[in-house]
Write a protein that holds these residues in place. Structure first.
Motif, PDB file in Angstrom:
ATOM      1  N   ALA A 218      11.192 -63.902 -41.873  1.00 47.73           N
ATOM      2  CA  ALA A 218       9.610 -64.200 -41.840  1.00 47.73           C
ATOM      3  C   ALA A 218       8.600 -64.873 -40.969  1.00 47.73           C
ATOM      4  O   ALA A 218       8.080 -63.826 -40.464  1.00 47.73           O
ATOM      5  CB  ALA A 218       8.974 -64.513 -43.159  1.00 47.73           C
ATOM      6  N   HIS A 221       9.298 -62.699 -38.028  1.00 46.64           N
ATOM      7  CA  HIS A 221       8.015 -61.214 -37.523  1.00 46.64           C
ATOM      8  C   HIS A 221       7.026 -61.896 -37.819  1.00 46.64           C
ATOM      9  O   HIS A 221       6.168 -61.341 -36.570  1.00 46.64           O
ATOM     10  CB  HIS A 221       8.651 -60.531 -39.023  1.00 46.64           C
ATOM     11  CG  HIS A 221      10.011 -60.019 -38.803  1.00 46.64           C
ATOM     12  ND1 HIS A 221      11.107 -60.446 -39.000  1.00 46.64           N
ATOM     13  CD2 HIS A 221      10.710 -59.240 -38.620  1.00 46.64           C
ATOM     14  CE1 HIS A 221      12.105 -59.665 -39.114  1.00 46.64           C
ATOM     15  NE2 HIS A 221      11.770 -58.615 -38.425  1.00 46.64           N
ATOM     16  N   PHE A 222       6.197 -62.714 -38.278  1.00 48.58           N
ATOM     17  CA  PHE A 222       4.982 -63.152 -38.239  1.00 48.58           C
ATOM     18  C   PHE A 222       4.349 -63.679 -37.103  1.00 48.58           C
ATOM     19  O   PHE A 222       3.515 -63.026 -36.120  1.00 48.58           O
ATOM     20  CB  PHE A 222       4.660 -63.952 -39.333  1.00 48.58           C
ATOM     21  CG  PHE A 222       3.388 -64.515 -39.057  1.00 48.58           C
ATOM     22  CD1 PHE A 222       2.421 -63.731 -39.989  1.00 48.58           C
ATOM     23  CD2 PHE A 222       2.472 -65.691 -39.208  1.00 48.58           C
ATOM     24  CE1 PHE A 222       1.188 -63.574 -40.299  1.00 48.58           C
ATOM     25  CE2 PHE A 222       1.221 -65.951 -38.611  1.00 48.58           C
ATOM     26  CZ  PHE A 222       0.100 -65.147 -39.172  1.00 48.58           C
ATOM     27  N   HIS A 225       4.352 -60.919 -34.547  1.00 50.11           N
ATOM     28  CA  HIS A 225       2.554 -59.622 -34.677  1.00 50.11           C
ATOM     29  C   HIS A 225       1.515 -60.782 -34.252  1.00 50.11           C
ATOM     30  O   HIS A 225       1.048 -59.695 -34.177  1.00 50.11           O
ATOM     31  CB  HIS A 225       3.104 -59.173 -35.810  1.00 50.11           C
ATOM     32  CG  HIS A 225       1.851 -58.438 -36.677  1.00 50.11           C
ATOM     33  ND1 HIS A 225       1.099 -58.901 -37.312  1.00 50.11           N
ATOM     34  CD2 HIS A 225       2.293 -56.783 -35.617  1.00 50.11           C
ATOM     35  CE1 HIS A 225       0.412 -57.428 -37.361  1.00 50.11           C
ATOM     36  NE2 HIS A 225       0.383 -56.400 -36.071  1.00 50.11           N
TER      37      HIS A 225
ATOM     38  N   TYR B  17      -2.197 -56.160 -43.203  1.00 47.21           N
ATOM     39  CA  TYR B  17      -1.377 -57.172 -44.392  1.00 47.21           C
ATOM     40  C   TYR B  17      -2.422 -56.872 -45.572  1.00 47.21           C
ATOM     41  O   TYR B  17      -1.696 -56.580 -47.290  1.00 47.21           O
ATOM     42  CB  TYR B  17      -2.159 -58.252 -44.098  1.00 47.21           C
ATOM     43  CG  TYR B  17      -0.315 -58.818 -42.583  1.00 47.21           C
ATOM     44  CD1 TYR B  17       0.552 -59.346 -43.193  1.00 47.21           C
ATOM     45  CD2 TYR B  17      -1.069 -58.399 -41.288  1.00 47.21           C
ATOM     46  CE1 TYR B  17       1.231 -59.659 -42.247  1.00 47.21           C
ATOM     47  CE2 TYR B  17      -0.374 -59.456 -40.460  1.00 47.21           C
ATOM     48  CZ  TYR B  17       1.028 -59.874 -40.972  1.00 47.21           C
ATOM     49  OH  TYR B  17       1.763 -60.349 -40.147  1.00 47.21           O
ATOM     50  N   ILE B  81       5.653 -54.246 -38.544  1.00 50.01           N
ATOM     51  CA  ILE B  81       5.729 -55.571 -39.092  1.00 50.01           C
ATOM     52  C   ILE B  81       4.785 -55.831 -40.176  1.00 50.01           C
ATOM     53  O   ILE B  81       5.204 -56.907 -40.441  1.00 50.01           O
ATOM     54  CB  ILE B  81       4.645 -57.097 -37.740  1.00 50.01           C
ATOM     55  CG1 ILE B  81       6.624 -56.360 -36.926  1.00 50.01           C
ATOM     56  CG2 ILE B  81       5.605 -58.050 -38.590  1.00 50.01           C
ATOM     57  CD1 ILE B  81       6.816 -57.903 -36.372  1.00 50.01           C
ATOM     58  N   PRO B  82       3.366 -55.536 -40.256  1.00 50.06           N
ATOM     59  CA  PRO B  82       3.061 -56.441 -41.038  1.00 50.06           C
ATOM     60  C   PRO B  82       3.654 -55.971 -42.844  1.00 50.06           C
ATOM     61  O   PRO B  82       3.535 -56.320 -44.139  1.00 50.06           O
ATOM     62  CB  PRO B  82       1.453 -55.205 -41.132  1.00 50.06           C
ATOM     63  CG  PRO B  82       1.045 -55.447 -40.114  1.00 50.06           C
ATOM     64  CD  PRO B  82       2.786 -55.140 -39.112  1.00 50.06           C
ATOM     65  N   VAL B  85       6.813 -58.094 -43.297  1.00 47.14           N
ATOM     66  CA  VAL B  85       6.431 -58.977 -44.216  1.00 47.14           C
ATOM     67  C   VAL B  85       6.253 -59.352 -44.926  1.00 47.14           C
ATOM     68  O   VAL B  85       5.925 -60.155 -45.776  1.00 47.14           O
ATOM     69  CB  VAL B  85       5.121 -60.142 -43.258  1.00 47.14           C
ATOM     70  CG1 VAL B  85       4.851 -61.151 -43.539  1.00 47.14           C
ATOM     71  CG2 VAL B  85       5.276 -60.130 -41.576  1.00 47.14           C
TER      72      VAL B  85
END
Lengths: 265, 419
Positions: A218, A221-222, A225, B17, B81-82, B85
């Motif tokens: 996580a 990836h975070f 981004h 998100y 990616i959101p 995640v």
């Protein structure tokens, strides 16, 4: 009976690191001090390596079975990782953090001396045993340093009210650590198939190892981004390390681990 | 990548998100409702060839969905990616619950079982989470794959490898068979038992020739003879018993004068024998600090022989004892008969399973009442036809993880020097 006393080696390593770290504080004064600082710090690592090799020979098995034995390897790899990070990227504070953490771990071993014992249960007698444990402990050491970087980042943000801090070090360490973590997880899966019949059984240790792994996933990836949201990322990184610690030490105490193949003392 | 600063209404392109968290919530509530209404998924419903069909259709939907609909907002978002995640977060949350709950245990409270918490992997919220995760993972893989670029190879190995491992593991679990075969010396056994004790016919038969066990030497300990417990302060002083070994335990200088790995009691002494039920024994001398000494035989005993202690009654009411030896190796020598008519003698050992007729045979257990003299053994027979598929994913991620280690970038000068 042990023909040598592991306590003596442990104490010598601690003393070497304490002297080395103290000398690092004054290394700018004289070249001799600088060289001695490096020398003492590395001497501590060498002393522990010698202990690990001697234990290995004396016990006739890899000394990686008990928690105390894994702490020994951790205390060996952590200063080594810290030192390499310092040499490579010049983060001096890493030397102190990794040194102090290694001393804490050795201190726990001094407080609870192991009863070293040759016995290794048949399931652990596998070619996968050593690579699985070494790769994991190495990953844990690298990720511990990344957690320290995260805590430093949070400290800078909340207490120094500064944004002038780069998570580059944390990123680099996580890439490295997550790589090793993945290797450890997969080595464990391949071993598990040979020893216990299946590569993944959601054994509590596996469950927590998965949580640790996915936590760092996580983070990666975070970060990729949202590179600007450093504070959130650092929280994720710090929490991932808490999960890692539960996986390493805490699982033994969880009620869910009653039937685990991974409980060891 | 640019930071989104503007306030954007929900469900308006591009999703981020917020949409992800709402989807997670929706999946979770739907999954929970389904769980309460129907109970968890019955894995056997996915047995071959249903799992193959499901796997192919699911993968086709992802690939074709991306190829033809990637401009549609939800599809574009799934490859972002959101989505990764938020789906990771959903899996993390559910596995975290699993990490605190004893799995597959009937002791759990009813509400825990109703919610599927004690059988998380088969519960609907988890399955929905995995589907969301796999969709996002699959879309992201295809996104980078078309058009193919050499520098994306590491990304591809990690993402496609993980996709293969998870889809293969989940779908393949419906075809996984784990049975036990209980063998007694001299009996040919053609059947196995499943987890519920039902008999299943096997395409192979096993006949136990002998069960073998080697043991480590036992250790010397100080115990309280009334409770049989080891005195805690002496745990770190216990040492291995062998002729000539000597150590200090509980303030006593203890020497091992004689040691027989297997022995029988003859009169008031132990002599080496190799009979059924033989036990280890040692002749020891313990000398206290004042110089007074006591000698005698200690033995851990066996199912046929009682244990034997040497009392340290000089000051304390404690005794010297021998620990029960731990197994160093155990294995079963068996004759393996196959349906094709082959007869072969093989050794099945812990960590060294034997393959036959698409099955892997594992040394699983033995009759621990008899220890090394166990007249029976338990062999676990496992069949997992999806294993090569899952392993191909594992090898991809193994290579990919080395690639991951090289991702670190050159350092930026920072204020790291000051602390």
């Amino acid at each position: 009976m042990m023909p040598f006393d592991p306590t003596l080696f442990t104490i010598s390593a601690i003393v070497c690191w304490l002297i080395g770290m103290t000398l690092f504080l004054f290394q700018d004064k004289l070249t001799v001090i600088k060289i001695s600082a490096h020398g003492f710090f590395l001497a501590g690592v060498v002393v522990l390596t010698v202990l690990a090799v001697m234990l290995w020979q004396e016990l006739g098995r890899a000394p990686m079975r008990t928690l105390g034995e894994t702490r020994l390897w951790y205390a060996l790899f952590l200063p080594l990782t810290g030192y390499a990070t310092y040499i490579r990227w010049n983060y001096k504070w890493i030397i102190y953090y990794s040194g102090v953490m290694a001393i804490v771990f050795l201190g726990v071993n001094l407080a609870y001396p192991d009863n070293y014992d040759r016995a290794l249960m048949p399931a652990l007698q596998s070619v996968w045993f050593v690579p699985h444990v070494i790769v994991y402990i190495f990953a844990y050491a690298i990720l511990a340093v990344s957690a320290l970087a995260a805590i430093k980042g949070l400290y800078v943000n909340y207490f120094q009210k500064s944004r002038d801090w780069s998570p580059q070090l944390a990123d680099n360490l996580v890439y490295l650590g997550l790589g090793f973590l993945t290797l450890g997880l997969l080595f464990g899966a391949l071993w598990g198939k040979e020893a216990w019949g299946h590569y993944w059984t959601w054994d509590p240790k596996e469950t927590w190892a998965f949580l640790t792994w996915i936590g760092y996933l996580a983070y990666v990836h975070f970060r990729h981004h949202q590179p600007k949201k450093v504070v959130v990322a650092m929280w994720v990184l710090a929490l991932a390390f808490v999960v890692l610690l539960i996986c390493w030490f805490g699982v033994n105490y969880l009620p869910s681990a009653a039937n685990s193949v991974h409980t060891y003392s | 990548m640019k930071q989104e600063k503007r306030k954007k209404p929900i469900w308006v392109k591009p999703w981020g998100y917020t949409e992800g968290w709402l989807i997670v919530l929706g999946l979770f509530i739907t999954g929970l409702a389904l769980q309460l209404a129907t109970g968890g998924l019955d894995r056997s419903a996915l047995a071959w060839p249903v799992n193959l069909v499901v796997g192919i259709i699911f993968t086709l939907i992802i690939v074709l969905g991306w190829v033809f609909l990637k401009r549609k907002t939800p599809v574009a978002w799934l490859g972002s990616i959101p989505a990764a995640v938020t789906s990771i977060a959903m899996i993390t949350f559910l596995v975290l619950l699993m990490g605190f709950t004893l799995q597959e245990d009937a002791q759990n409270p009813v509400w825990v079982q109703k919610l599927g918490l004690s059988n998380m992997v088969s519960s609907w919220p988890f399955i929905f989470g995995i589907i969301f995760f796999l969709t996002s993972l699959g879309m992201a893989t295809v996104k980078r794959l078309i058009p193919f670029k050499g520098r994306n190879i590491g990304f591809f190995l990690n993402h496609a490898g993980l996709y293969i491992i998870i889809i293969g593991g989940m779908l393949g679990s419906a075809d996984l068979k784990r049975y036990t075969m209980h063998l007694h010396e001299g009996e040919i056994v053609w059947y196995a038992n499943d987890r519920h004790g039902h008999q299943v016919q096997m395409p192979l038969a096993l006949e136990l020739i002998s069960f073998n066990m080697e043991e480590y030497n036992p250790k010397i300990a100080v115990i309280d003879p009334h409770s049989g417990r080891i005195i805690p302060e002496t745990i770190s002083e216990m040492f291995e018993i062998d002729k000539g070994n000597r150590g200090t335990i509980f303030g006593y200088d203890v020497e091992i004068l004689e040691f027989h790995k297997l022995s029988g009691k003859i009169g008031d002494r132990y002599e080496p024998v190799n009979d059924f039920g033989a036990a280890p024994a040692a002749y020891v001398r313990a000398t206290c600090e004042e110089g007074e000494s006591t000698e005698g035989w200690i033995s851990s005993g066996s199912f046929m022989m009682p244990h034997s202690l040497v009392d340290l009654n000089h000051v304390y009411d404690f005794s010297l004892a021998m620990t029960i030896p731990q197994a160093s190796h155990y294995s079963s020598d068996v004759v393996l008969y196959t349906e094709s008519g082959d007869v072969e003698e093989v050794r099945i050992e812990v960590n060294h399973p034997v393959s036959a007729e698409g099955w892997k045979l594992y040394q699983y257990s033995y009759d621990d009442r008899f220890g090394r003299w166990s007249p029976s053994t338990v062999i676990e027979a496992i069949r997992d036809p999806w294993l090569p598929f899952v392993y191909s994913g594992i090898y991809m991620v193994l290579i990919g993880s080395v690639y991951l280690m090289t991702l670190g970038k050159a350092p930026v000068k920072e204020n790291g020097e000051q602390s």
